[in-house]
Scaffold this active site. Structure first.
Site, PDB file in Angstrom:
ATOM      1  N   ASP A  12       0.881  -1.666   0.367  1.00  0.00           N
ATOM      2  CA  ASP A  12      -0.071  -0.367  -0.058  1.00  0.00           C
ATOM      3  C   ASP A  12       1.081   1.367   0.306  1.00  0.00           C
ATOM      4  OD1 ASP A  12      -2.503  -1.703   0.491  1.00  0.00           O
ATOM      5  OD2 ASP A  12      -1.881  -2.101   2.585  1.00  0.00           O
ATOM      6  N   HIS A  40      -4.208  -2.174  -6.163  1.00  0.00           N
ATOM      7  CA  HIS A  40      -3.474  -1.513  -6.486  1.00  0.00           C
ATOM      8  C   HIS A  40      -4.532   0.101  -6.181  1.00  0.00           C
ATOM      9  CE1 HIS A  40       0.504  -2.551  -6.974  1.00  0.00           C
ATOM     10  NE2 HIS A  40      -0.252  -2.839  -7.846  1.00  0.00           N
TER      11      HIS A  40
HETATM   12  P1  GDP Z   1       0.024  -0.136  -3.863  1.00  0.00           P
HETATM   13  O1  GDP Z   1      -0.601  -1.345  -3.195  1.00  0.00           O
HETATM   14  O2  GDP Z   1       0.911   0.120  -3.597  1.00  0.00           O
HETATM   15  O3  GDP Z   1      -0.714   0.059  -5.090  1.00  0.00           O
HETATM   16  O4  GDP Z   1      -0.721   1.076  -3.229  1.00  0.00           O
HETATM   17  P2  GDP Z   1      -2.601   1.398  -2.308  1.00  0.00           P
HETATM   18  O5  GDP Z   1      -3.811   1.026  -4.176  1.00  0.00           O
HETATM   19  O6  GDP Z   1      -2.862   1.499  -0.731  1.00  0.00           O
HETATM   20  O7  GDP Z   1      -2.563   2.814  -2.764  1.00  0.00           O
HETATM   21  C1  GDP Z   1      -2.261   4.074  -1.963  1.00  0.00           C
HETATM   22  C2  GDP Z   1      -3.853   4.780  -2.065  1.00  0.00           C
HETATM   23  O8  GDP Z   1      -2.713   6.558  -2.008  1.00  0.00           O
HETATM   24  C3  GDP Z   1      -4.126   4.836  -3.316  1.00  0.00           C
HETATM   25  O9  GDP Z   1      -5.588   5.270  -2.795  1.00  0.00           O
HETATM   26  C4  GDP Z   1      -3.272   6.193  -4.040  1.00  0.00           C
HETATM   27  O10 GDP Z   1      -4.454   6.504  -5.512  1.00  0.00           O
HETATM   28  C5  GDP Z   1      -3.001   7.549  -3.491  1.00  0.00           C
HETATM   29  N1  GDP Z   1      -1.633   7.665  -3.927  1.00  0.00           N
HETATM   30  C6  GDP Z   1      -0.448   7.738  -4.185  1.00  0.00           C
HETATM   31  N2  GDP Z   1       0.564   8.226  -4.636  1.00  0.00           N
HETATM   32  C7  GDP Z   1      -0.330   9.352  -3.893  1.00  0.00           C
HETATM   33  C8  GDP Z   1      -0.061  10.912  -3.085  1.00  0.00           C
HETATM   34  O11 GDP Z   1       1.135  11.098  -3.137  1.00  0.00           O
HETATM   35  N3  GDP Z   1      -0.300  11.359  -2.315  1.00  0.00           N
HETATM   36  C9  GDP Z   1      -1.826  10.903  -2.181  1.00  0.00           C
HETATM   37  N4  GDP Z   1      -2.356  11.886  -1.643  1.00  0.00           N
HETATM   38  N5  GDP Z   1      -2.997  10.089  -2.186  1.00  0.00           N
HETATM   39  C10 GDP Z   1      -1.513   9.166  -2.905  1.00  0.00           C
END
Ligand code: GDP
Length: 430
Positions: A12, A40
């Site tokens: 995440d 994701h």
């Molecule tokens: P993954 O499994 O590593 O892809 O993680 P997630 O899908 O849980 O992504 C984390 C969350 O953070 C998602 O809701 C993304 O849209 C959001 N996100 C990713 N990068 C950023 C950022 O730089 N700032 C903010 N505010 N949200 C982000």
């Protein structure tokens, strides 16, 4: 050129966004491990998507998306996801499934649920997607490769053989209904017809793509802490989350992986059980959870509230080292703009001694965080495009962390959208 996007910590971290962004320049995107147990979140011009099985390149027409042999393939979930994407007006993606990829069987999901029930309070906090029973069977050599769906004689014999032991367990250990081989065979026939258009020798496809100098992106799931060898065993996932495994899970030579982008969030979050040294609780955690990510820190697959914590230099340094980071993408930094001061975990105190090296699990359970507190920047940094334009305290936070972990932070993500990215020169880049 082959690049990998992987997680430094518990998952995440925002890998989906970084992959989606890097996919712009890629010709091929590959999932190489894991299954539909994590997801994701991607925000783009078509909307907001939670992808569990599809590679993140599906929003780009020029990309071939591959489900590699290392993945635990849940066929109905994949098909549903593909349907959803198309329904939301995304042009039909180019998709290939490795003919050596193994299938999550209906009984894997059942066994996952039954085993968690049996373990009660001592469960591993599984997402019950069948992943652990799937990989157990793969290594016990009773798994089903996709190509086997196309050999009727083999399939029938194997279904009957494997169900003998499965049914004994169902009846004797779990006291649940047994599985009828004819019914399972029918399901597998349906699944065979669903995947047929996509099945290919993807390793051979990749060999050709590498020779043609195509840009290939390996897309990791979860992060270093969930690796079965190097993570917080046994609170780990069942397939390797490391970039090195990308070579195996995709079927390419290890030396082809030239760039390893390790995604690392500006604070910590974790799901499931297990030691989490810099965890915070109460109002402090609630506020960070509510403000975190894009619309709060809740699981993309399960909706479960994530456990929250401050940035952990010890875990992140270890996470980057095991991944072999050539670049660190430092994400979700914009979320911290509300804080007056930001604690950063710089060491673990274990039995009265402070260490900066990540320990084995039984010692990790005893670790207490050693914090340093940095001043906050008290402003909204979304929309900033240049590193120099970030507030001074924000730059200091990044530079402090880069020095602690010893890996180059070359990308800073300051918002959920693809264009919310700041590239940065780092003296640590090789
Ligand atoms: P993954 O499994 O590593 O892809 O993680 P997630 O899908 O849980 O992504 C984390 C969350 O953070 C998602 O809701 C993304 O849209 C959001 N996100 C990713 N990068 C950023 C950022 O730089 N700032 C903010 N505010 N949200 C982000």
């Amino acid at each position: 050129m082959v690049k990998a996007v992987v997680g430094a910590n518990w998952g995440d971290e925002g890998k989906g966004k970084i992959t989606d962004m890097m996919a712009d320049q890629a010709d091929v995107v590959i999932r190489f491990q894991g299954g539909a147990n994590a997801g994701h979140t991607i925000v783009n011009e078509y909307g907001k998507f939670a992808l569990h099985t599809l590679p993140s390149g599906v929003f780009h027409q020029h990309i071939t998306n591959i489900i590699g042999n290392g993945v635990a393939l849940n066929i109905p979930v994949l098909m549903k996801e593909l349907g959803n994407v198309i329904e939301q007006k995304v042009p039909t993606p180019n998709l290939l499934i490795s003919d050596r990829c193994q299938i999550v069987m209906p009984y894997h999901i059942l066994f996952d649920q039954y085993e968690e029930e049996r373990l009660g309070g001592k469960s591993f906090g599984s997402t019950k997607s069948g992943i652990a029973p799937f990989y157990s069977d793969k290594y016990a050599k009773i798994g089903f490769q996709v190509n086997e769906l196309f050999d009727e004689e083999l399939l029938k014999e194997k279904v009957e053989r494997v169900l003998v032991t499965k049914n004994i367990l169902l009846k004797e250990l779990y006291h649940k209904p047994e599985i009828d081989p004819a019914e399972l065979l029918e399901t597998l026939h349906e699944w065979r017809d669903m995947v047929k258009p996509y099945v290919a020798d993807t390793s051979l496809f990749l060999d050709k793509a590498i020779k043609e100098n195509k840009t290939i992106l390996l897309e990791g799931q979860l992060g270093t802490m969930k690796d079965p060898d190097h993570g917080i065993y046994p609170m780990v996932t069942s397939s390797s989350t490391l970039a090195a495994y990308g070579a195996i899970g995709a079927g390419i030579a290890p030396y082809e992986i030239k760039q390893i982008v390790v995604v690392n969030k500006a604070y910590s979050s974790a799901v499931g059980a297990g030691a989490f040294t810099s965890e915070i609780f109460g109002d402090e955690a609630d506020e960070l959870r509510r403000r975190g990510g894009d619309g709060g820190e809740y699981g993309a697959t399960t909706g479960r509230p994530r456990r929250m914590g401050w940035y952990d230099c010890v875990a992140s340094k270890y996470g980057c080292r095991l991944q072999g980071a050539t670049d660190v993408a430092f994400t979700v930094l914009d979320v911290l703009g509300y804080l007056d001061e930001i604690p950063v975990c710089v060491g673990y105190e274990i039995d009265g001694k402070v260490t900066k090296d990540f320990p084995v699990t039984h010692l990790l359970e005893k670790a207490k965080p050693v914090y340093e507190t940095l001043p906050g920047w008290k402003s909204d940094i979304r929309g900033i495009k240049k590193y120099e334009d970030l507030p001074e305290n924000c730059r200091k936070y990044i530079e402090f962390i880069e020095k602690e972990i010893g890996y180059p932070i070359t990308m800073v993500s300051n918002g959920p959208a693809r264009e919310d990215i700041i590239y940065r020169e780092s003296a640590l880049s090789k």
